[in-house]
Scaffold this motif. Sequence first.
Motif, PDB file in Angstrom:
ATOM      1  N   THR A  28       0.832  -1.208   0.000  1.00 60.95           N
ATOM      2  CA  THR A  28       0.000   0.000   0.000  1.00 60.95           C
ATOM      3  C   THR A  28       0.861   1.249   0.000  1.00 60.95           C
ATOM      4  O   THR A  28       0.598   2.214  -0.731  1.00 60.95           O
ATOM      5  N   ARG A  31       2.377   1.797  -3.329  1.00 65.43           N
ATOM      6  CA  ARG A  31       1.368   2.245  -4.295  1.00 65.43           C
ATOM      7  C   ARG A  31       1.088   3.740  -4.122  1.00 65.43           C
ATOM      8  O   ARG A  31       0.914   4.464  -5.113  1.00 65.43           O
ATOM      9  N   SER A  35       1.816   6.431  -7.076  1.00 62.97           N
ATOM     10  CA  SER A  35       0.702   7.263  -7.551  1.00 62.97           C
ATOM     11  C   SER A  35       1.011   8.739  -7.342  1.00 62.97           C
ATOM     12  O   SER A  35       0.714   9.577  -8.208  1.00 62.97           O
ATOM     13  N   THR A  52      -5.907  14.469  -4.074  1.00 65.71           N
ATOM     14  CA  THR A  52      -5.609  14.009  -5.428  1.00 65.71           C
ATOM     15  C   THR A  52      -4.727  12.774  -5.394  1.00 65.71           C
ATOM     16  O   THR A  52      -4.917  11.830  -6.161  1.00 65.71           O
ATOM     17  N   LYS A  55      -6.827   9.753  -4.281  1.00 67.83           N
ATOM     18  CA  LYS A  55      -7.693   9.273  -5.362  1.00 67.83           C
ATOM     19  C   LYS A  55      -6.891   8.482  -6.388  1.00 67.83           C
ATOM     20  O   LYS A  55      -7.325   7.416  -6.854  1.00 67.83           O
ATOM     21  N   ALA A  56      -5.698   8.987  -6.730  1.00 67.87           N
ATOM     22  CA  ALA A  56      -4.867   8.290  -7.710  1.00 67.87           C
ATOM     23  C   ALA A  56      -4.409   6.932  -7.179  1.00 67.87           C
ATOM     24  O   ALA A  56      -4.242   5.973  -7.947  1.00 67.87           O
ATOM     25  N   ALA A  57      -4.201   6.846  -5.863  1.00 70.29           N
ATOM     26  CA  ALA A  57      -3.749   5.597  -5.248  1.00 70.29           C
ATOM     27  C   ALA A  57      -4.904   4.662  -4.910  1.00 70.29           C
ATOM     28  O   ALA A  57      -4.673   3.574  -4.357  1.00 70.29           O
ATOM     29  N   LYS A  58      -6.142   5.119  -5.219  1.00 72.40           N
ATOM     30  CA  LYS A  58      -7.341   4.332  -4.881  1.00 72.40           C
ATOM     31  C   LYS A  58      -7.360   4.019  -3.387  1.00 72.40           C
ATOM     32  O   LYS A  58      -7.590   2.879  -2.948  1.00 72.40           O
ATOM     33  N   ALA A  59      -7.099   5.067  -2.620  1.00 64.65           N
ATOM     34  CA  ALA A  59      -7.079   4.937  -1.164  1.00 64.65           C
ATOM     35  C   ALA A  59      -7.817   6.130  -0.561  1.00 64.65           C
ATOM     36  O   ALA A  59      -8.048   7.145  -1.227  1.00 64.65           O
ATOM     37  N   SER A  60      -8.176   6.003   0.691  1.00 61.76           N
ATOM     38  CA  SER A  60      -8.809   7.116   1.377  1.00 61.76           C
ATOM     39  C   SER A  60      -7.749   8.069   1.907  1.00 61.76           C
ATOM     40  O   SER A  60      -6.568   7.713   2.041  1.00 61.76           O
ATOM     41  N   THR A  63      -6.190   6.604   4.927  1.00 62.14           N
ATOM     42  CA  THR A  63      -5.195   5.569   4.649  1.00 62.14           C
ATOM     43  C   THR A  63      -3.844   6.194   4.325  1.00 62.14           C
ATOM     44  O   THR A  63      -2.801   5.732   4.800  1.00 62.14           O
TER      45      THR A  63
END
Length: 427
Positions: A28, A31, A35, A52, A55-60, A63
């Motif tokens: 994680t 990633r 990102s 931003t 969002k690019a890392a597909k995380a909150s 997180t």
Amino acid sequence: MGATPDKLRRPGYAPPANVGVGRRGLHTRERILASAAKVFLANGFHGTSLDTIAKAAKASRATVYQYFAGKEDIFRELSATSEREVLAHGERLGALGPTADGVEALHEWLAEWADLYDAHAAVFAEFPGIGTPTGLSVIDAGAVAEAYRLEVTDRLRRVDLGGLDVHDGAAALGRIPHMVNLYRCRAMLPLPERSVLTSSLTVALQLMLFPDTPDDALRALPDAAPPTSDVTDDDPAPVPADVVPLSPIAHDVLSVSSTLFAERGYYAVGMEDIAAAADVSRATLYRYFSTKENILAELTRRAVLEIEAHAAALPGTAAATLAGWMLGYVRFHREYRGVIRAWFDGTVADQLNDAAVEHGIGAVHHAVAALLASVDLPPGIDARAAGAVFLAVLGRMSEPTGAPTRDDEGAADLMVTLLRRSLLRSL
């Protein structure tokens, strides 16, 4: 009731090599870093928010905070990784010289430099050159830049540069590849594919260092450009315009603003800093310029008008008058160095008129292309790449190199020397 524990970060996850980090957590974290690098490259450091990145890392957002204190912390780690690899790259510079083996060693080193740039473009794109201050308070690359410069300088002390100061040679090896790869990464100029660009860059730098290198050694490079390659520039030559006179106060404001932008970076300078440097009150400053963006826009407008007029004279410049043209360019660059730097910062440039920025850079590029079309380029160098090298010399080699301090004439002489040893041998 006791103090609320810190729920934003997990200290055990901070060091990337910490044995206590689980495989999933490490994945994680990596990633998020990967990102963030893409977002920083696309938007610039100042144009990037933590949301931003998340969002690019597909995380909150929460997180991301488990692993990093903020975007500054992320950028600092990306920078630390790039710094380690930069220093290692400096140590891998092979035995240079005016021979086929010397050309091959330089080519291998520059190919690695292109790989290094691509791997860390998000960090390098924030700098006009390795370690140059940009107002990013989150990093201080000065020590790394100095160590890199000293390493390359030490390598060059072992060879005969034919009268070129080793500090100047080291500056050329550090700055010119950086700028050429910046042009490539940001698609700022029409350039050949990377392998051809690297071979052409090798030819140019080889001749700057060793102008007596045999042509056969240059032609032996892989992906050497054929002799017929040339620049295509369909844009019409810009039409110079007059610069509108300003009041003394407005002129002082613009002058000190350009200096501050160059020294600290655009985002690190506030209107109060400009007012203090110009020795005026904030109220007086706001009567002339309502925002910092307006100051930058006016600096850009005036710089574009001046460089259009100056660039128009380059194609007709002969060998005897090249030094005079270059001296004029050095003085222009030093006056507007802050705004010119802003043109290469994607985040700042977004606030300006795109046409104005492109016209300013385009005026010089058009003039350089026209001059290069009138000379015989060295064997193996693509004319589009030659244009990028010429622009890199203009953009970076007027700055101090570590050699004895030069005035404007001395800086112009160095730039002419580098170009005459390489791209302009037949001028």
